[in-house]
Design a protein around this motif. Structure first.
Motif, PDB file in Angstrom:
ATOM      1  N   SER A  16      -2.343   1.414  -7.294  1.00 41.64           N
ATOM      2  CA  SER A  16      -3.091   0.786  -6.203  1.00 41.64           C
ATOM      3  C   SER A  16      -2.279  -0.366  -5.601  1.00 41.64           C
ATOM      4  O   SER A  16      -1.363  -0.903  -6.218  1.00 41.64           O
ATOM      5  N   GLU A  17      -2.675  -0.735  -4.404  1.00 39.67           N
ATOM      6  CA  GLU A  17      -2.053  -1.890  -3.745  1.00 39.67           C
ATOM      7  C   GLU A  17      -2.226  -3.143  -4.606  1.00 39.67           C
ATOM      8  O   GLU A  17      -1.313  -3.974  -4.719  1.00 39.67           O
ATOM      9  N   ARG A  60       0.834  -1.209   0.000  1.00 36.63           N
ATOM     10  CA  ARG A  60       0.000   0.000   0.000  1.00 36.63           C
ATOM     11  C   ARG A  60       0.868   1.258   0.000  1.00 36.63           C
ATOM     12  O   ARG A  60       0.628   2.202  -0.754  1.00 36.63           O
ATOM     13  N   GLU A 107       1.061   4.091  -2.918  1.00 37.26           N
ATOM     14  CA  GLU A 107       0.804   5.513  -2.697  1.00 37.26           C
ATOM     15  C   GLU A 107       1.959   6.366  -3.201  1.00 37.26           C
ATOM     16  O   GLU A 107       1.753   7.441  -3.767  1.00 37.26           O
TER      17      GLU A 107
END
Length: 70
Positions: free
Chosen positions: A52-53, A43, A47
């Protein structure tokens, strides 16, 4: 995604033996290794690079590969 590319470019700072081992690693394996060396979660890395994760997870598992233009 530029941050991800910059992280991957930092691979040249290793000794010769380690560099030879990295050559045989996949892009996803290198992403995971660098992420873990920097003590980041998927995650957190997502960021940082604007992904996205789930995308980071897909890159690391080899289901996706970053586009060269990303």
């Amino acid at each position: 995604m530029r941050d991800l590319e910059n992280m991957l470019q930092g691979l040249g700072e290793k000794n010769k033996k380690a560099e030879q081992e990295e050559i045989t690693m996949t892009v996803g394996e290198n992403i995971r290794r660098i992420r873990q060396e920097r003590h980041l979660t998927q995650r957190q890395l997502g960021e940082m690079v604007g992904a996205s994760e789930a995308y980071i997870r897909a890159y690391e598992s080899g289901r996706r590969n970053p586009k060269p233009s990303s």
